[in-house]
Design an enzyme around this catalytic site. Structure first.
Site, PDB file in Angstrom:
ATOM      1  N   HIS A   1       0.843  -1.205   0.000  1.00  0.00           N
ATOM      2  CA  HIS A   1       0.000   0.000   0.000  1.00  0.00           C
ATOM      3  C   HIS A   1       0.876   1.252   0.000  1.00  0.00           C
ATOM      4  CE1 HIS A   1      -2.315  -3.293   1.723  1.00  0.00           C
ATOM      5  NE2 HIS A   1      -3.413  -2.669   1.357  1.00  0.00           N
TER       6      HIS A   1
ATOM      7  N   HIS B   1      -1.849  -0.834   7.143  1.00  0.00           N
ATOM      8  CA  HIS B   1      -1.509  -1.155   5.750  1.00  0.00           C
ATOM      9  C   HIS B   1      -0.360  -0.272   5.257  1.00  0.00           C
ATOM     10  CE1 HIS B   1      -4.649   1.955   5.660  1.00  0.00           C
ATOM     11  NE2 HIS B   1      -4.121   2.394   4.548  1.00  0.00           N
TER      12      HIS B   1
ATOM     13  N   LEU C   1      -8.288  -2.236  10.983  1.00  0.00           N
ATOM     14  CA  LEU C   1      -8.370  -0.786  11.160  1.00  0.00           C
ATOM     15  C   LEU C   1      -9.081  -0.428  12.464  1.00  0.00           C
ATOM     16  CD1 LEU C   1      -9.148   0.092   7.454  1.00  0.00           C
ATOM     17  CD2 LEU C   1      -6.981   0.405   8.666  1.00  0.00           C
TER      18      LEU C   1
ATOM     19  N   GLY D   1     -10.265   4.858   7.365  1.00  0.00           N
ATOM     20  CA  GLY D   1     -10.806   3.569   7.795  1.00  0.00           C
ATOM     21  C   GLY D   1     -10.892   3.492   9.309  1.00  0.00           C
TER      22      GLY D   1
ATOM     23  N   HIS E   1      -3.884   3.453  -3.303  1.00  0.00           N
ATOM     24  CA  HIS E   1      -4.077   2.872  -1.970  1.00  0.00           C
ATOM     25  C   HIS E   1      -3.380   1.534  -1.794  1.00  0.00           C
ATOM     26  CE1 HIS E   1      -6.052   1.166   1.588  1.00  0.00           C
ATOM     27  NE2 HIS E   1      -6.144   0.080   0.841  1.00  0.00           N
TER      28      HIS E   1
ATOM     29  N   ARG F   1     -18.259 -17.231  40.001  1.00  0.00           N
ATOM     30  CA  ARG F   1     -17.987 -15.781  39.875  1.00  0.00           C
ATOM     31  C   ARG F   1     -17.741 -15.183  41.262  1.00  0.00           C
ATOM     32  NH1 ARG F   1     -23.609 -12.410  39.724  1.00  0.00           N
ATOM     33  NH2 ARG F   1     -24.936 -14.059  40.507  1.00  0.00           N
TER      34      ARG F   1
ATOM     35  N   GLU G   1     -17.474  -3.073  25.103  1.00  0.00           N
ATOM     36  CA  GLU G   1     -16.695  -4.313  25.220  1.00  0.00           C
ATOM     37  C   GLU G   1     -15.509  -4.351  24.260  1.00  0.00           C
ATOM     38  OE1 GLU G   1     -19.984  -4.235  24.849  1.00  0.00           O
ATOM     39  OE2 GLU G   1     -20.745  -4.950  26.773  1.00  0.00           O
TER      40      GLU G   1
ATOM     41  N   HIS H   1     -21.325 -15.791  33.993  1.00  0.00           N
ATOM     42  CA  HIS H   1     -22.626 -16.149  33.401  1.00  0.00           C
ATOM     43  C   HIS H   1     -22.347 -17.012  32.164  1.00  0.00           C
ATOM     44  CE1 HIS H   1     -23.325 -12.849  36.097  1.00  0.00           C
ATOM     45  NE2 HIS H   1     -24.640 -12.964  35.987  1.00  0.00           N
TER      46      HIS H   1
ATOM     47  N   ASP I   1     -32.784 -14.531  31.753  1.00  0.00           N
ATOM     48  CA  ASP I   1     -32.466 -13.538  30.719  1.00  0.00           C
ATOM     49  C   ASP I   1     -32.641 -14.074  29.301  1.00  0.00           C
ATOM     50  OD1 ASP I   1     -32.007 -11.160  32.045  1.00  0.00           O
ATOM     51  OD2 ASP I   1     -29.914 -11.649  32.491  1.00  0.00           O
TER      52      ASP I   1
ATOM     53  N   HIS J   1     -28.701 -13.964  26.217  1.00  0.00           N
ATOM     54  CA  HIS J   1     -27.716 -13.853  27.288  1.00  0.00           C
ATOM     55  C   HIS J   1     -27.075 -15.200  27.651  1.00  0.00           C
ATOM     56  CE1 HIS J   1     -29.232  -9.879  27.527  1.00  0.00           C
ATOM     57  NE2 HIS J   1     -28.610  -9.587  28.658  1.00  0.00           N
TER      58      HIS J   1
HETATM   59  C1  LIG Z   1     -11.226  -3.924  10.132  1.00  0.00           C
HETATM   60  C2  LIG Z   1     -10.705  -3.808   8.764  1.00  0.00           C
HETATM   61  N1  LIG Z   1     -11.573  -3.798   7.734  1.00  0.00           N
HETATM   62  C3  LIG Z   1     -11.119  -3.754   6.468  1.00  0.00           C
HETATM   63  C4  LIG Z   1      -9.787  -3.702   6.199  1.00  0.00           C
HETATM   64  C5  LIG Z   1      -9.282  -3.698   4.768  1.00  0.00           C
HETATM   65  N2  LIG Z   1      -8.753  -2.369   4.432  1.00  0.00           N
HETATM   66  C6  LIG Z   1      -7.451  -2.112   4.486  1.00  0.00           C
HETATM   67  S1  LIG Z   1      -7.104  -0.515   4.148  1.00  0.00           S
HETATM   68  C7  LIG Z   1      -8.734  -0.166   3.895  1.00  0.00           C
HETATM   69  C8  LIG Z   1      -9.148   1.225   3.509  1.00  0.00           C
HETATM   70  C9  LIG Z   1      -8.639   2.156   4.496  1.00  0.00           C
HETATM   71  O1  LIG Z   1      -8.794   3.450   4.081  1.00  0.00           O
HETATM   72  P1  LIG Z   1      -7.907   4.543   4.784  1.00  0.00           P
HETATM   73  O2  LIG Z   1      -7.794   4.281   6.202  1.00  0.00           O
HETATM   74  O3  LIG Z   1      -8.472   5.850   4.377  1.00  0.00           O
HETATM   75  O4  LIG Z   1      -6.492   4.319   4.149  1.00  0.00           O
HETATM   76  P2  LIG Z   1      -5.893   5.006   2.840  1.00  0.00           P
HETATM   77  O5  LIG Z   1      -6.624   4.453   1.664  1.00  0.00           O
HETATM   78  O6  LIG Z   1      -6.118   6.457   2.970  1.00  0.00           O
HETATM   79  O7  LIG Z   1      -4.479   4.598   2.859  1.00  0.00           O
HETATM   80  C10 LIG Z   1      -9.513  -1.285   4.092  1.00  0.00           C
HETATM   81  C11 LIG Z   1     -10.971  -1.305   3.939  1.00  0.00           C
HETATM   82  C12 LIG Z   1      -8.915  -3.716   7.310  1.00  0.00           C
HETATM   83  N3  LIG Z   1      -7.597  -3.693   7.157  1.00  0.00           N
HETATM   84  N4  LIG Z   1      -9.398  -3.741   8.566  1.00  0.00           N
END
Ligand SMILES: Cc1ncc(C[n+]2csc(CCOP(=O)(O)OP(=O)(O)O)c2C)c(N)n1
Ligand SMILES: [Mg+2]
Length: 678
Positions: free
Chosen positions: A30, A70, A120, A160, A265, A359, A413, A463, A471, A475
């Site tokens: 990337h 990335h 992300l 992201g 990207h 617990r 969580e 639980h 519940d 649950h």
């Molecule tokens: C939880 C999660 N969902 C999806 C992805 C796949 N993914 C990697 S980069 C990206 C896009 C991210 O966009 P951004 O943060 O704006 O990065 P840029 O393109 O600007 O480098 C996605 C969807 C991931 N790494 N983690």
């Protein structure tokens, strides 16, 4: 401190080119993010980040989190320029087998990488945990008064990260806790994989973070070193809140044909475009080159950083000498010390004279454990009165009291799980987190990352079965235990009574990776004293009750152990000899020698039954194709738990019926009233 802007820009261009070249060579990666963020990152690493390339684990260091994982080549280029021992050959080996430059940053794999990122938002949320750990560690050791370890947690997030829910949870928590040690840069390039963020993201991020009680600083052009510098200078002066720097950047900055486009990207720029980029930036044609002036610029800074760290060492030693009590606590926390006689001590307080929920016994045992292990700190996602995880003689962790030992994560969580990871990654705490077992689903991504990073964390999930009762099915955990057992490197312990809970906490505190302790809501009879002496939880499974020449093995975990003992009594009354095995942890059992495993579950005894109030998924491993796994492979229901136990067959008669029905199909000699010849 002065920073030559021209050389800084040259260094940032070097990061861009190295990233583009390594990704081109790997034919994968990337480039856009490192190219867009190079100016901010270089300014940060050169001028603001306190670090020591000669000692990547230096206690006085700030933390750097590439939440937009990335963009890993950004980190690797920085580690190369700042002389962390990441050679040019390693950059050339980007994403290849055995390299120190994997696709996404990996903790404890590349020196200088403080956290594994890629999913992300996870880095951002882990950063909140690091910030908590820093505040707690310094407040409890007196270091907060010295400024020696007032680390900043620097994060780089992208669009992201900002879209992910975990960022919302963790950002809200950080704002509430006034964690002014967090400085997050948001790489606001308006591009994600599918194209412009206009496709799916139109909220005002700054307004959102202001509402979370963050300070927000805007940078009009974060591809301008001077503007990055000014924003960081402002951010370094605490105003009592965490800081978000929203910097407008261009993805793929410097690439004449790909800058600002989503095509920058996640794929190499292309051979021709790499050449065009170098030309555009006025960088040398020769691949993988660092200009001598850039080398010197960074080397000089490394020299001063190392000197600053050496000065720090002197002050830190002086602090330790002048404050022997603090020195003891610091040593205990940084080594995450656990006393050798822990089990003995925990057993002393285990309430084994009456029926109690695990617990509840867990809560009692935690009190003692917290006295014995200063590094142990944790809390719950708004359920501590139910999960019994508050430390009674301790305060709440709060902005006005960062020495408070009870953390209140709120109903968050996932952020709790991620923050737990960050707390462990800070390397001075053994964090525990807690909620109802069914809501561990909300924590799964964090638990997976804990396992990948081999973090020593403890999850207290209470639980733990349909015995929750009234519940109802939402649950009542069913498949969660199988889910946890499938995570590589993760240990699950489901103790059967207060004795086993003391053993479970001991095993969890002595572990070197993530451990979940599963505890009941309902009362459980203690293991009879004459059998309790057989407990050997550290081995995962052990023979609890035995007969010579047994024909059948009944294996049970947690709340079903007593049921197994009662069933065994009946089966024995019918003339069949039975062994009862307690198996609180499949993972600990799998670590034992083949001889030990064979001694507990001899291969020639095929008439085996497992009982566990959860999905039967996975039990075939222990009962074999001949045996019977008794569990619950459908969702639960809302009713008093005794009614559910009856309806779902978790009674002596219910179990015996299932055994009869199962073993009738075979010529087993198991002692049931089937027609087989034996
Ligand atoms: C939880 C999660 N969902 C999806 C992805 C796949 N993914 C990697 S980069 C990206 C896009 C991210 O966009 P951004 O943060 O704006 O990065 P840029 O393109 O600007 O480098 C996605 C969807 C991931 N790494 N983690
Ligand atoms: Mg983006």
């Amino acid at each position: 401190m002065m920073m030559d802007q021209k050389l800084a820009r040259r260094s940032a261009d070097t990061i861009r080119v190295l990233s583009a070249e390594a990704i081109q060579k790997a034919k994968s990666g990337h480039p856009g993010m490192p190219m867009g963020c190079a100016d901010f990152a270089l300014t940060l690493w050169y001028k603001y980040l306190r670090h020591n390339p000669r000692n990547p684990k230096w206690l006085g260091r700030d933390r750097f989190i590439l939440s937009a994982g990335h963009g890993s080549m950004l980190l690797y280029s920085l580690l190369h320029l700042f002389d962390y021992g990441l050679s040019m050959d390693e950059l050339k080996q980007f994403r290849q087998w055995g390299s120190r430059t994997p696709g996404h940053p990996e903790y404890n794999h590349t020196p200088g990488c403080d956290v594994t990122t890629g999913p992300l938002g996870s880095g951002f949320a882990s950063g909140v945990g690091m910030a908590i750990a820093n505040k707690y560690f310094t407040a409890t050791t007196g270091l907060d008064k010295t400024g020696l370890v007032d680390n900043k947690i620097f994060i780089i997030s992208g669009d992201g990260c900002m879209m992910e829910g975990t960022t919302a949870e963790a950002g809200s928590l950080a704002g509430h806790l006034k964690l002014d040690n967090i400085i997050c840069f948001y790489d606001d390039n308006s591009i994600t994989i599918e194209g412009s963020t206009d496709l799916a993201f139109s909220e005002e991020v700054g307004a959102r973070f202001t509402a979370y009680n963050w300070r927000v600083i805007h940078v009009e052009n974060a591809n301008d070193i001077a503007q990055c510098d000014a924003a960081l200078a402002e951010a370094m002066e605490s105003d009592g809140r965490p800081t978000l720097i929203i910097g407008k950047t261009k993805i793929g900055f410097g690439s004449p044909n790909k800058e600002g486009k989503s095509s920058a990207h996640g794929e190499p720029l292309g051979e021709d475009e790499v050449v065009a980029t170098k030309k555009n930036l006025g960088m040398p044609e020769e691949p993988f080159t660092v200009l001598p002036e850039v080398k010197k610029f960074c080397a000089d800074r490394v020299e001063s950083l190392v000197a600053e760290a050496a000065e720090w060492d002197i002050k830190f030693q002086a602090f330790l000498e002048a404050n022997p009590e603090s020195a003891k606590t610091i040593s205990s926390m940084t080594n995450r010390e656990v006393p050798e006689n822990l089990l003995e001590e925990l057993l002393k307080v285990a309430p084994v004279d009456k029926a109690v929920a695990t617990r509840a016994s867990g809560g009692t045992i935690l009190q003692r454990a917290s006295e014995l292990v200063p590094a142990l700190v944790g809390g719950a996602a708004d359920l501590s009165p139910s999960t019994k995880t508050d430390i009674k003689n301790a305060d709440s962790f709060a902005p006005e009291n960062y020495g408070g030992r009870n953390l209140h994560f709120g109903v968050r969580e996932l952020a709790m799980g991620m923050a737990g990871n960050g707390m462990a990654l800070y390397e001075t705490l053994i964090p525990y987190t807690s909620t109802f077992f069914v809501f561990s689903d909300y924590m799964k991504p964090a638990m997976r990352l804990a396992a990948i990073q081999n973090l020593h964390e403890i999850y207290v999930f209470t639980h733990d079965s349909f015995y929750v009762g009234e519940d109802g099915p939402t649950h009542e955990p069913i498949e969660q235990i199988a889910m946890l057992r499938t995570i590589p490197g993760f240990t699950v312990i489901r103790p059967a009574d207060a004795n086993e809970v003391a053993h479970a906490w001991t095993a969890a505190l002595q572990a070197d990776g993530p451990v979940a302790i599963l505890l009941t809501r309902q009362n459980l009879d203690p293991i009879p004293p004459e059998l309790a002496k057989n407990i050997d939880l550290a081995k995962g499974a052990y023979v609890l009750s035995d007969e010579n020449d047994f024909d059948m093995i009944i294996i049970a975990t947690g709340s079903e152990l007593n049921l197994a003992l009662k069933v065994a009594e009946k089966v024995r009354a019918g003339g069949t000899k039975v062994r009862v095995v307690s198996m609180p942890s499949q993972e600990l059992f799998e670590k034992q020698s083949d001889e030990y495993k064979e001694s507990v579950l001899p291969v020639d005894c095929m008439a085996r039954v497992s009982i566990e109030a959860a999905s039967t998924f996975g039990w075939a491993r222990y009962v074999g194709s001949f045996g019977l796994a008794i569990g619950i492979d459908h969702f639960g229901a809302s009713a008093p738990y005794a009614v559910l136990a009856d309806k779902f067959g978790f009674t002596v008669d219910g179990v015996l019926d299932k055994m009869r029905a199962h073993f009738m199909r075979c010529e087993c000699g198991c002692g049931c009233d089937c027609d087989c010849e034996k």
